[in-house]
Design a protein around this motif. Structure first.
Motif, PDB file in Angstrom:
ATOM      1  N   ASP A 133       0.847  -1.191   0.000  1.00  0.00           N
ATOM      2  CA  ASP A 133       0.000   0.000   0.000  1.00  0.00           C
ATOM      3  C   ASP A 133       0.886   1.246   0.000  1.00  0.00           C
ATOM      4  OD1 ASP A 133      -2.146  -1.700   0.168  1.00  0.00           O
ATOM      5  OD2 ASP A 133      -2.432  -1.429   2.335  1.00  0.00           O
ATOM      6  N   GLY A 134       0.787   2.050  -1.051  1.00  0.00           N
ATOM      7  CA  GLY A 134       1.562   3.286  -1.114  1.00  0.00           C
ATOM      8  C   GLY A 134       3.014   3.105  -1.479  1.00  0.00           C
ATOM      9  N   ILE A 135       3.418   1.928  -1.973  1.00  0.00           N
ATOM     10  CA  ILE A 135       4.804   1.701  -2.380  1.00  0.00           C
ATOM     11  C   ILE A 135       4.826   1.054  -3.756  1.00  0.00           C
ATOM     12  CG2 ILE A 135       6.980   0.510  -1.898  1.00  0.00           C
ATOM     13  CD1 ILE A 135       6.335   0.624   1.054  1.00  0.00           C
ATOM     14  N   TYR A 136       5.470   1.703  -4.724  1.00  0.00           N
ATOM     15  CA  TYR A 136       5.688   1.151  -6.060  1.00  0.00           C
ATOM     16  C   TYR A 136       7.185   0.911  -6.248  1.00  0.00           C
ATOM     17  CZ  TYR A 136       0.969   2.563  -7.622  1.00  0.00           C
ATOM     18  OH  TYR A 136      -0.392   2.714  -7.782  1.00  0.00           O
ATOM     19  N   SER A 137       7.510  -0.141  -6.980  1.00  0.00           N
ATOM     20  CA  SER A 137       8.900  -0.358  -7.386  1.00  0.00           C
ATOM     21  C   SER A 137       9.033  -0.069  -8.872  1.00  0.00           C
ATOM     22  CB  SER A 137       9.358  -1.781  -7.076  1.00  0.00           C
ATOM     23  OG  SER A 137       8.674  -2.729  -7.885  1.00  0.00           O
ATOM     24  N   TYR A 138      10.230   0.351  -9.278  1.00  0.00           N
ATOM     25  CA  TYR A 138      10.510   0.744 -10.655  1.00  0.00           C
ATOM     26  C   TYR A 138      11.795   0.054 -11.094  1.00  0.00           C
ATOM     27  CZ  TYR A 138       7.248   4.418  -9.297  1.00  0.00           C
ATOM     28  OH  TYR A 138       6.157   5.092  -8.825  1.00  0.00           O
ATOM     29  N   GLU A 139      11.704  -0.711 -12.165  1.00  0.00           N
ATOM     30  CA  GLU A 139      12.869  -1.371 -12.735  1.00  0.00           C
ATOM     31  C   GLU A 139      13.432  -0.470 -13.820  1.00  0.00           C
ATOM     32  OE1 GLU A 139      12.960  -5.299 -15.112  1.00  0.00           O
ATOM     33  OE2 GLU A 139      12.858  -5.871 -12.982  1.00  0.00           O
ATOM     34  N   LEU A 140      14.696  -0.100 -13.693  1.00  0.00           N
ATOM     35  CA  LEU A 140      15.325   0.862 -14.591  1.00  0.00           C
ATOM     36  C   LEU A 140      16.446   0.193 -15.372  1.00  0.00           C
ATOM     37  CD1 LEU A 140      15.640   3.754 -11.976  1.00  0.00           C
ATOM     38  CD2 LEU A 140      13.821   3.467 -13.664  1.00  0.00           C
ATOM     39  N   VAL A 141      16.496   0.456 -16.679  1.00  0.00           N
ATOM     40  CA  VAL A 141      17.528  -0.121 -17.540  1.00  0.00           C
ATOM     41  C   VAL A 141      18.153   1.000 -18.365  1.00  0.00           C
ATOM     42  CG1 VAL A 141      16.413  -2.374 -17.644  1.00  0.00           C
ATOM     43  CG2 VAL A 141      15.832  -0.638 -19.358  1.00  0.00           C
ATOM     44  N   THR A 142      19.302   0.695 -18.959  1.00  0.00           N
ATOM     45  CA  THR A 142      19.984   1.704 -19.762  1.00  0.00           C
ATOM     46  C   THR A 142      19.355   1.811 -21.141  1.00  0.00           C
ATOM     47  OG1 THR A 142      21.595   0.082 -20.525  1.00  0.00           O
ATOM     48  CG2 THR A 142      22.188   1.391 -18.604  1.00  0.00           C
ATOM     49  N   GLN A 143      19.661   2.924 -21.789  1.00  0.00           N
ATOM     50  CA  GLN A 143      19.260   3.136 -23.172  1.00  0.00           C
ATOM     51  C   GLN A 143      20.290   2.473 -24.086  1.00  0.00           C
ATOM     52  OE1 GLN A 143      16.115   4.220 -23.112  1.00  0.00           O
ATOM     53  NE2 GLN A 143      16.379   6.214 -24.070  1.00  0.00           N
ATOM     54  N   GLY A 144      19.849   1.690 -25.026  1.00  0.00           N
ATOM     55  CA  GLY A 144      20.764   1.076 -25.973  1.00  0.00           C
ATOM     56  C   GLY A 144      21.694   0.079 -25.314  1.00  0.00           C
ATOM     57  N   LEU A 163      16.794  -1.485  -9.384  1.00  0.00           N
ATOM     58  CA  LEU A 163      15.443  -1.515  -8.826  1.00  0.00           C
ATOM     59  C   LEU A 163      15.353  -0.516  -7.686  1.00  0.00           C
ATOM     60  CD1 LEU A 163      12.667  -3.050  -8.916  1.00  0.00           C
ATOM     61  CD2 LEU A 163      13.529  -4.363  -6.952  1.00  0.00           C
ATOM     62  N   ILE A 164      14.403   0.417  -7.789  1.00  0.00           N
ATOM     63  CA  ILE A 164      14.150   1.345  -6.696  1.00  0.00           C
ATOM     64  C   ILE A 164      12.706   1.161  -6.234  1.00  0.00           C
ATOM     65  CG2 ILE A 164      15.818   3.052  -7.533  1.00  0.00           C
ATOM     66  CD1 ILE A 164      13.401   4.701  -8.563  1.00  0.00           C
ATOM     67  N   ALA A 165      12.427   1.569  -5.015  1.00  0.00           N
ATOM     68  CA  ALA A 165      11.056   1.553  -4.504  1.00  0.00           C
ATOM     69  C   ALA A 165      10.757   2.919  -3.919  1.00  0.00           C
ATOM     70  CB  ALA A 165      10.875   0.465  -3.446  1.00  0.00           C
ATOM     71  N   VAL A 166       9.550   3.431  -4.181  1.00  0.00           N
ATOM     72  CA  VAL A 166       9.177   4.786  -3.776  1.00  0.00           C
ATOM     73  C   VAL A 166       7.905   4.724  -2.938  1.00  0.00           C
ATOM     74  CG1 VAL A 166       8.581   7.113  -4.559  1.00  0.00           C
ATOM     75  CG2 VAL A 166      10.192   5.712  -5.894  1.00  0.00           C
ATOM     76  N   GLY A 167       7.978   5.247  -1.727  1.00  0.00           N
ATOM     77  CA  GLY A 167       6.806   5.342  -0.869  1.00  0.00           C
ATOM     78  C   GLY A 167       6.100   6.673  -1.090  1.00  0.00           C
ATOM     79  N   ALA A 192       1.091  -2.747   4.316  1.00  0.00           N
ATOM     80  CA  ALA A 192       2.083  -1.692   4.115  1.00  0.00           C
ATOM     81  C   ALA A 192       3.506  -2.222   4.020  1.00  0.00           C
ATOM     82  CB  ALA A 192       1.993  -0.678   5.255  1.00  0.00           C
ATOM     83  N   ALA A 193       3.677  -3.540   4.106  1.00  0.00           N
ATOM     84  CA  ALA A 193       5.016  -4.144   4.113  1.00  0.00           C
ATOM     85  C   ALA A 193       5.469  -4.481   2.698  1.00  0.00           C
ATOM     86  CB  ALA A 193       5.013  -5.394   4.983  1.00  0.00           C
ATOM     87  N   ALA A 194       6.480  -3.798   2.215  1.00  0.00           N
ATOM     88  CA  ALA A 194       7.029  -4.071   0.893  1.00  0.00           C
ATOM     89  C   ALA A 194       7.811  -5.381   0.903  1.00  0.00           C
ATOM     90  CB  ALA A 194       7.940  -2.934   0.454  1.00  0.00           C
ATOM     91  N   PHE A 195       7.723  -6.123  -0.209  1.00  0.00           N
ATOM     92  CA  PHE A 195       8.454  -7.377  -0.394  1.00  0.00           C
ATOM     93  C   PHE A 195       8.077  -8.415   0.675  1.00  0.00           C
ATOM     94  CE2 PHE A 195      11.374  -3.785  -1.495  1.00  0.00           C
ATOM     95  CZ  PHE A 195      11.238  -3.866  -2.872  1.00  0.00           C
ATOM     96  N   LEU A 196       6.830  -8.355   1.155  1.00  0.00           N
ATOM     97  CA  LEU A 196       6.425  -9.166   2.298  1.00  0.00           C
ATOM     98  C   LEU A 196       6.530 -10.666   2.018  1.00  0.00           C
ATOM     99  CD1 LEU A 196       5.260  -9.398   5.124  1.00  0.00           C
ATOM    100  CD2 LEU A 196       2.970  -9.202   4.147  1.00  0.00           C
ATOM    101  N   LYS A 197       6.011 -11.126   0.886  1.00  0.00           N
ATOM    102  CA  LYS A 197       6.036 -12.563   0.595  1.00  0.00           C
ATOM    103  C   LYS A 197       7.462 -13.092   0.586  1.00  0.00           C
ATOM    104  CE  LYS A 197       4.332 -15.996  -2.703  1.00  0.00           C
ATOM    105  NZ  LYS A 197       3.560 -16.221  -3.971  1.00  0.00           N
ATOM    106  N   GLU A 198       8.351 -12.345  -0.027  1.00  0.00           N
ATOM    107  CA  GLU A 198       9.761 -12.735  -0.076  1.00  0.00           C
ATOM    108  C   GLU A 198      10.372 -12.791   1.326  1.00  0.00           C
ATOM    109  OE1 GLU A 198      13.711 -10.169  -0.989  1.00  0.00           O
ATOM    110  OE2 GLU A 198      12.190 -10.152  -2.564  1.00  0.00           O
ATOM    111  N   LEU A 199      10.112 -11.771   2.135  1.00  0.00           N
ATOM    112  CA  LEU A 199      10.704 -11.714   3.466  1.00  0.00           C
ATOM    113  C   LEU A 199      10.157 -12.804   4.383  1.00  0.00           C
ATOM    114  CD1 LEU A 199      10.737  -7.832   3.974  1.00  0.00           C
ATOM    115  CD2 LEU A 199      12.682  -9.309   3.428  1.00  0.00           C
ATOM    116  N   GLU A 200       8.876 -13.105   4.236  1.00  0.00           N
ATOM    117  CA  GLU A 200       8.279 -14.137   5.080  1.00  0.00           C
ATOM    118  C   GLU A 200       8.874 -15.518   4.807  1.00  0.00           C
ATOM    119  OE1 GLU A 200       3.842 -13.004   6.513  1.00  0.00           O
ATOM    120  OE2 GLU A 200       4.017 -13.556   4.392  1.00  0.00           O
ATOM    121  N   SER A 201       9.479 -15.694   3.663  1.00  0.00           N
ATOM    122  CA  SER A 201      10.066 -16.991   3.324  1.00  0.00           C
ATOM    123  C   SER A 201      11.448 -17.188   3.952  1.00  0.00           C
ATOM    124  CB  SER A 201      10.168 -17.130   1.803  1.00  0.00           C
ATOM    125  OG  SER A 201      11.161 -16.253   1.272  1.00  0.00           O
TER     126      SER A 201
END
Length: 317
Positions: free
Chosen positions: A19-30, A68-72, A149-158
């Protein structure tokens, strides 16, 4: 001052992490390769309108095909997170500098304890991924309002060495920060990234610990503290210009108001772009870039947030 070749990064994907957190995958041009980085590093993106915002890298440092960045979302903030949440789209291109790291991971620690609050999980996710890959000992204590509100929750719970705290669930769980810190071994390195209240408590409870094993990162500099409440002068040695710095005004703001164009980016004391040599006077450091030893030397400062302990500073500008 720090300078480096800019990068152009394209948004490859956007994902809702909580909730309220998006992640953005960023790559280079070319075919432009991505500069390598170490766990705990951040990017400072230049957004439309000249906004520059720093975001921690959340992926493993060995994932060299993307960042990879995440923005709240913070609607009370300065506009960067609102833009990223409401206007950023897949395919958008942002300018940035190569990653910088002011929150380094100690590679030789016998054990590492991580404490994260909210979006503060972002750099720590990269750190625990690196330690896990190298089979090093670590534990994580992650505090959020509720499960949504917990980002990456499924991964962390493992993961077996992750402890989650939800203070607004039907059955609240809260971290006893003082007790946790008190039971850490003398050779354990302790990390904290989270909101101001958490950071203030963390620093209060770690005062007696060796500073070499205490690591923290704030979301921004302490701009409301110390010398920003006093008036002083800044003398620019190269031009001979003298600026009167009024209470509540940063050196960076005063220079821009005087028609000057100092190098800067995040304006939050995080990225290090405005690092400046101090020739005379004692800076009042508020940044999250310089080490304690560098601050104690008084030879450099970040003009976007730090002030003066003396009535006059002379800078190499």
């Amino acid at each position: 001052m720090v300078s480096s070749s800019p990068l152009s990064l394209r948004v490859r994907s956007i994902r809702a992490e909580a909730d309220g957190i998006y992640s953005y995958e960023l790559v280079t041009q070319g075919s432009q390769p991505l500069p390598a980085y170490t766990a705990g590093a951040h990017l400072t993106l230049t957004l439309p309108g000249g906004m520059a915002r720093s975001y921690s890298l959340a992926n493993r440092p060995d994932e060299d095909d993307h960042y990879l960045i995440a923005v709240g979302l913070d609607r009370r903030g300065r506009g960067g997170s609102v833009f990223m949440h409401t206007q950023a789209r897949v395919g958008d291109v942002f300018s940035t500098q190569p990653p910088r790291n002011n929150f380094e991971l100690a590679n030789d620690a016998k054990h590492s304890t991580f404490i994260a609050g909210g979006i503060g999980i972002t750099p720590i996710r990269s750190m625990i991924a690196r330690l896990s890959a190298e089979r090093q000992s670590w534990e994580l204590h992650y505090c959020v309002r509720n499960r949504g509100a917990a980002a990456f929750l499924k991964e962390l719970e493992s993961l077996p060495n992750v402890h989650l705290y939800f203070d607004q669930e039907q059955t609240p769980t809260r971290l006893d920060l003082e007790a946790l810190i008190a039971k850490q071994d003398a050779d354990t390195h302790i990390y904290c990234c989270g909101p101001k209240m958490m950071l203030d408590s963390f620093l209060s409870h770690t005062k007696s610990h060796s500073p070499d094993r205490i690591h923290f990162e704030r979301f921004s500099a302490e701009l409301d503290a110390g010398s920003l409440r006093k008036q002083y002068r800044v003398r620019l040695a190269r031009s001979g210009q003298v600026l009167d710095i009024a209470p509540g005004v940063t050196i960076l703001d005063a220079m821009i108001n005087a028609g000057l164009s100092p190098v800067h980016s995040c304006a939050q004391g995080i990225c290090g772009s405005c690092e400046t040599i101090v020739l005379e006077g004692r800076p009042d450091h508020k940044d999250q870039v310089l080490t304690q030893a560098e601050k104690a030397s008084g030879r450099r400062m970040m003009i976007c947030c730090s002030g003066s302990l003396d009535d006059e500073l002379v800078l190499d500008l």
